[in-house]
Design an enzyme around this catalytic site. Structure first.
Site, PDB file in Angstrom:
ATOM      1  N   ALA A  69       0.561  -1.216  -0.309  1.00 54.32           N
ATOM      2  CA  ALA A  69       0.510   0.246   0.043  1.00 54.32           C
ATOM      3  C   ALA A  69       1.273   0.919   0.396  1.00 54.32           C
ATOM      4  O   ALA A  69       1.959   0.791  -0.141  1.00 54.32           O
ATOM      5  CB  ALA A  69      -1.135  -0.232   1.071  1.00 54.32           C
ATOM      6  N   GLY A 112       1.408  -5.205   1.088  1.00 53.26           N
ATOM      7  CA  GLY A 112      -0.140  -4.804   0.095  1.00 53.26           C
ATOM      8  C   GLY A 112      -0.326  -5.886  -0.836  1.00 53.26           C
ATOM      9  O   GLY A 112      -1.442  -6.004  -1.527  1.00 53.26           O
ATOM     10  N   GLU A 115      -0.015  -9.265  -0.590  1.00 53.38           N
ATOM     11  CA  GLU A 115      -1.704  -9.840  -0.450  1.00 53.38           C
ATOM     12  C   GLU A 115      -2.910  -9.770  -1.231  1.00 53.38           C
ATOM     13  O   GLU A 115      -3.861  -9.993  -1.651  1.00 53.38           O
ATOM     14  CB  GLU A 115      -2.589  -8.039   0.833  1.00 53.38           C
ATOM     15  CG  GLU A 115      -1.945  -8.211   1.987  1.00 53.38           C
ATOM     16  CD  GLU A 115      -2.047  -7.129   2.642  1.00 53.38           C
ATOM     17  OE1 GLU A 115      -1.706  -6.571   2.906  1.00 53.38           O
ATOM     18  OE2 GLU A 115      -2.763  -7.375   4.367  1.00 53.38           O
ATOM     19  N   GLU A 135       4.992  -4.833   7.125  1.00 53.80           N
ATOM     20  CA  GLU A 135       3.985  -4.030   8.283  1.00 53.80           C
ATOM     21  C   GLU A 135       4.583  -3.734   9.074  1.00 53.80           C
ATOM     22  O   GLU A 135       4.765  -2.199   9.873  1.00 53.80           O
ATOM     23  CB  GLU A 135       2.730  -4.424   8.350  1.00 53.80           C
ATOM     24  CG  GLU A 135       2.298  -4.116   6.641  1.00 53.80           C
ATOM     25  CD  GLU A 135       1.816  -5.627   5.641  1.00 53.80           C
ATOM     26  OE1 GLU A 135       2.616  -6.314   6.022  1.00 53.80           O
ATOM     27  OE2 GLU A 135       1.535  -5.121   4.728  1.00 53.80           O
TER      28      GLU A 135
HETATM   29  N1  CAA Z   1       4.932   3.192  -0.387  1.00 50.48           N
HETATM   30  C1  CAA Z   1       4.867   4.413  -1.182  1.00 50.48           C
HETATM   31  N2  CAA Z   1       6.096   4.977  -2.097  1.00 50.48           N
HETATM   32  C2  CAA Z   1       6.923   3.409  -2.214  1.00 50.48           C
HETATM   33  C3  CAA Z   1       6.496   2.241  -1.684  1.00 50.48           C
HETATM   34  C4  CAA Z   1       5.895   2.099  -0.546  1.00 50.48           C
HETATM   35  N3  CAA Z   1       5.037   1.232  -0.086  1.00 50.48           N
HETATM   36  N4  CAA Z   1       7.199   1.381  -1.361  1.00 50.48           N
HETATM   37  C5  CAA Z   1       8.132   1.589  -2.523  1.00 50.48           C
HETATM   38  N5  CAA Z   1       8.426   3.161  -2.861  1.00 50.48           N
HETATM   39  C6  CAA Z   1       8.347   4.180  -3.305  1.00 50.48           C
HETATM   40  C7  CAA Z   1      10.133   5.161  -2.744  1.00 50.48           C
HETATM   41  O1  CAA Z   1       9.377   5.646  -1.485  1.00 50.48           O
HETATM   42  C8  CAA Z   1      10.698   5.315  -3.749  1.00 50.48           C
HETATM   43  O2  CAA Z   1      10.281   6.735  -3.982  1.00 50.48           O
HETATM   44  P1  CAA Z   1      11.412   8.650  -4.063  1.00 50.48           P
HETATM   45  O3  CAA Z   1      11.673   7.824  -5.399  1.00 50.48           O
HETATM   46  O4  CAA Z   1       9.983   9.050  -4.783  1.00 50.48           O
HETATM   47  O5  CAA Z   1      11.793   8.069  -2.569  1.00 50.48           O
HETATM   48  C9  CAA Z   1      10.662   4.904  -4.709  1.00 50.48           C
HETATM   49  O6  CAA Z   1       9.525   3.673  -4.917  1.00 50.48           O
HETATM   50  C10 CAA Z   1      11.291   3.754  -4.913  1.00 50.48           C
HETATM   51  O7  CAA Z   1      12.110   2.987  -3.327  1.00 50.48           O
HETATM   52  P2  CAA Z   1      13.094   2.555  -2.752  1.00 50.48           P
HETATM   53  O8  CAA Z   1      13.983   3.829  -3.328  1.00 50.48           O
HETATM   54  O9  CAA Z   1      13.141   2.346  -1.516  1.00 50.48           O
HETATM   55  O10 CAA Z   1      13.618   1.557  -3.364  1.00 50.48           O
HETATM   56  P3  CAA Z   1      14.943   0.361  -3.263  1.00 50.48           P
HETATM   57  O11 CAA Z   1      15.582  -0.252  -4.460  1.00 50.48           O
HETATM   58  O12 CAA Z   1      15.570   0.792  -2.727  1.00 50.48           O
HETATM   59  O13 CAA Z   1      13.522  -1.029  -2.083  1.00 50.48           O
HETATM   60  C11 CAA Z   1      11.869  -2.017  -1.163  1.00 50.48           C
HETATM   61  C12 CAA Z   1      12.698  -1.617  -2.672  1.00 50.48           C
HETATM   62  C13 CAA Z   1      12.208  -2.909  -0.013  1.00 50.48           C
HETATM   63  C14 CAA Z   1      10.678  -2.404  -1.828  1.00 50.48           C
HETATM   64  C15 CAA Z   1      11.905  -0.420  -0.646  1.00 50.48           C
HETATM   65  O14 CAA Z   1      10.884   0.413  -1.765  1.00 50.48           O
HETATM   66  C16 CAA Z   1      10.216  -0.990   0.597  1.00 50.48           C
HETATM   67  O15 CAA Z   1      11.066  -1.692   1.539  1.00 50.48           O
HETATM   68  N6  CAA Z   1       8.831  -0.334   0.498  1.00 50.48           N
HETATM   69  C17 CAA Z   1       8.215  -0.916   1.292  1.00 50.48           C
HETATM   70  C18 CAA Z   1       7.500  -1.810   1.486  1.00 50.48           C
HETATM   71  C19 CAA Z   1       6.785  -1.367   2.788  1.00 50.48           C
HETATM   72  O16 CAA Z   1       6.324  -1.555   3.757  1.00 50.48           O
HETATM   73  N7  CAA Z   1       5.448  -2.719   1.950  1.00 50.48           N
HETATM   74  C20 CAA Z   1       3.670  -2.640   2.952  1.00 50.48           C
HETATM   75  C21 CAA Z   1       3.631  -1.153   2.380  1.00 50.48           C
HETATM   76  S1  CAA Z   1       2.182  -1.159   4.107  1.00 50.48           S
HETATM   77  C22 CAA Z   1       1.060  -2.018   3.818  1.00 50.48           C
HETATM   78  O17 CAA Z   1       0.774  -2.307   2.709  1.00 50.48           O
HETATM   79  C23 CAA Z   1      -0.150  -1.856   4.487  1.00 50.48           C
HETATM   80  C24 CAA Z   1      -1.239  -3.780   4.038  1.00 50.48           C
HETATM   81  O18 CAA Z   1      -0.886  -4.854   4.383  1.00 50.48           O
HETATM   82  C25 CAA Z   1      -2.086  -3.150   2.801  1.00 50.48           C
END
Ligand code: CAA
Length: 261
Positions: A69, A112, A115, A135
């Site tokens: 998400a 998400g 999911e 999460e």
């Molecule tokens: N939400 C918003 N933006 C996101 C995102 C997310 N879940 N995942 C990645 N992005 C964005 C980053 O902020 C970044 O944007 P900017 O360039 O503007 O900073 C861009 O995508 C590229 O991401 P990274 O620079 O972080 O890329 P990376 O290759 O270094 O890392 C990754 C990749 C490991 C997937 C890392 O992006 C990450 O950990 N993302 C979040 C994963 C996460 O926590 N997901 C759970 C979300 S909560 C949820 O989903 C609730 C639910 O149950 C429904």
């Protein structure tokens, strides 16, 4: 399909009977913002009602199926606004689709994203895919089915480990634990998923819908209730022309010509 901003839609397969939906928000690794999920729900619903379509494939990019998400969008919401605005409630539209949906997962399927893949009926993964429920690392619990669907399809220990550590698992591990049904070299994943969609779309769509409903009942009720439901559906299948055609074709040693009737 050209009216969508965050997804691409097209029809695939020799008979153009497989819908392909590609998540297309590359700058955010396909983070599932509200607008994207609204578009996805709309596209799934349209294909579900399109009689030319027998199966749907949802995919992302080579780098990310979806990284979860949209954290930036949720960062400052509150308990009361989540209730008022029904945060993530429209995600369930995807699981309400009556037609078979295949997730073709390359790259990250996190939070998400994992999911969403689990809301689909079958998950095929590329060999570099990885899955996780991170999460807990950002101070929340999964909110679109992660705790429930991993527990039901892979058991308690795996669900607990993934949800309590946020650790990612590889495609090979995901296959071993039954989260995904097959793993392919990344470059072959999409064509294999479409091939699977074509195979499913070549059956009676009506009967495929019943089969999907039967399997889903297994996740929602007791064994006795599920067996009763299945038997009723089995009997009901005999009210269709496709049952008559299917069995007649077998006896006549020819391919069936299903009419969705
Ligand atoms: N939400 C918003 N933006 C996101 C995102 C997310 N879940 N995942 C990645 N992005 C964005 C980053 O902020 C970044 O944007 P900017 O360039 O503007 O900073 C861009 O995508 C590229 O991401 P990274 O620079 O972080 O890329 P990376 O290759 O270094 O890392 C990754 C990749 C490991 C997937 C890392 O992006 C990450 O950990 N993302 C979040 C994963 C996460 O926590 N997901 C759970 C979300 S909560 C949820 O989903 C609730 C639910 O149950 C429904």
């Amino acid at each position: 399909g050209s009216s969508y901003q965050h997804i691409l839609t097209e029809k695939k397969g020799a008979k153009q009977n497989v819908a392909l939906i590609t998540l297309n928000r590359p700058k955010a690794l396909n983070a599932l913002c509200d607008a994207l999920v609204t578009e996805l729900g709309d596209a799934v619903e349209k294909f579900d009602r399109d009689e030319s379509i027998g199966a749907v494939v949802i995919t992302g990019s080579e780098k990310a199926f979806a990284a979860g998400a949209d954290i930036k969008e949720m960062q400052n919401t509150t308990f009361s606004s989540n209730i008022r605005l029904r945060l993530l409630e429209h995600w369930s539209k995807i699981s309400q689709c009556k037609k078979p949906i295949i997730a073709a997962v390359n790259g990250f399927a996190l939070g998400g994203g994992c999911e969403l893949a689990m809301m689909c009926d079958i998950i095929y993964a590329g060999d570099k895919a990885n899955f996780g429920q991170p999460e807990i690392l950002i101070g929340v619990v999964p909110g679109a089915g992660g705790t429930q669907r991993i527990a039901r399809s892979c058991g308690k220990s795996k669900a607990m480990e993934m949800c309590l550590t946020g650790n990612r698992i590889t495609a090979a591990e995901a296959e071993k634990m039954g989260l995904v049904s097959k793993v392919f070299p990344a470059g072959e994943l999409l064509s294999e998923a479409i091939k699977l969609g074509e195979k499913i779309a070549s059956q009676s769509p009506l009967i495929a819908q019943l089969a999907k409903e039967c399997v889903n009942v297994a996740f929602e009720t007791s064994l006795q209730e599920g067996l009763r439901f299945e038997k009723k559906m089995f009997y009901a299948a005999f009210a269709t022309e496709d049952q008559k055609e299917g069995m007649k074709a077998f006896v006549e040693k020819r391919a069936p010509n299903f009419k969705n009737n």
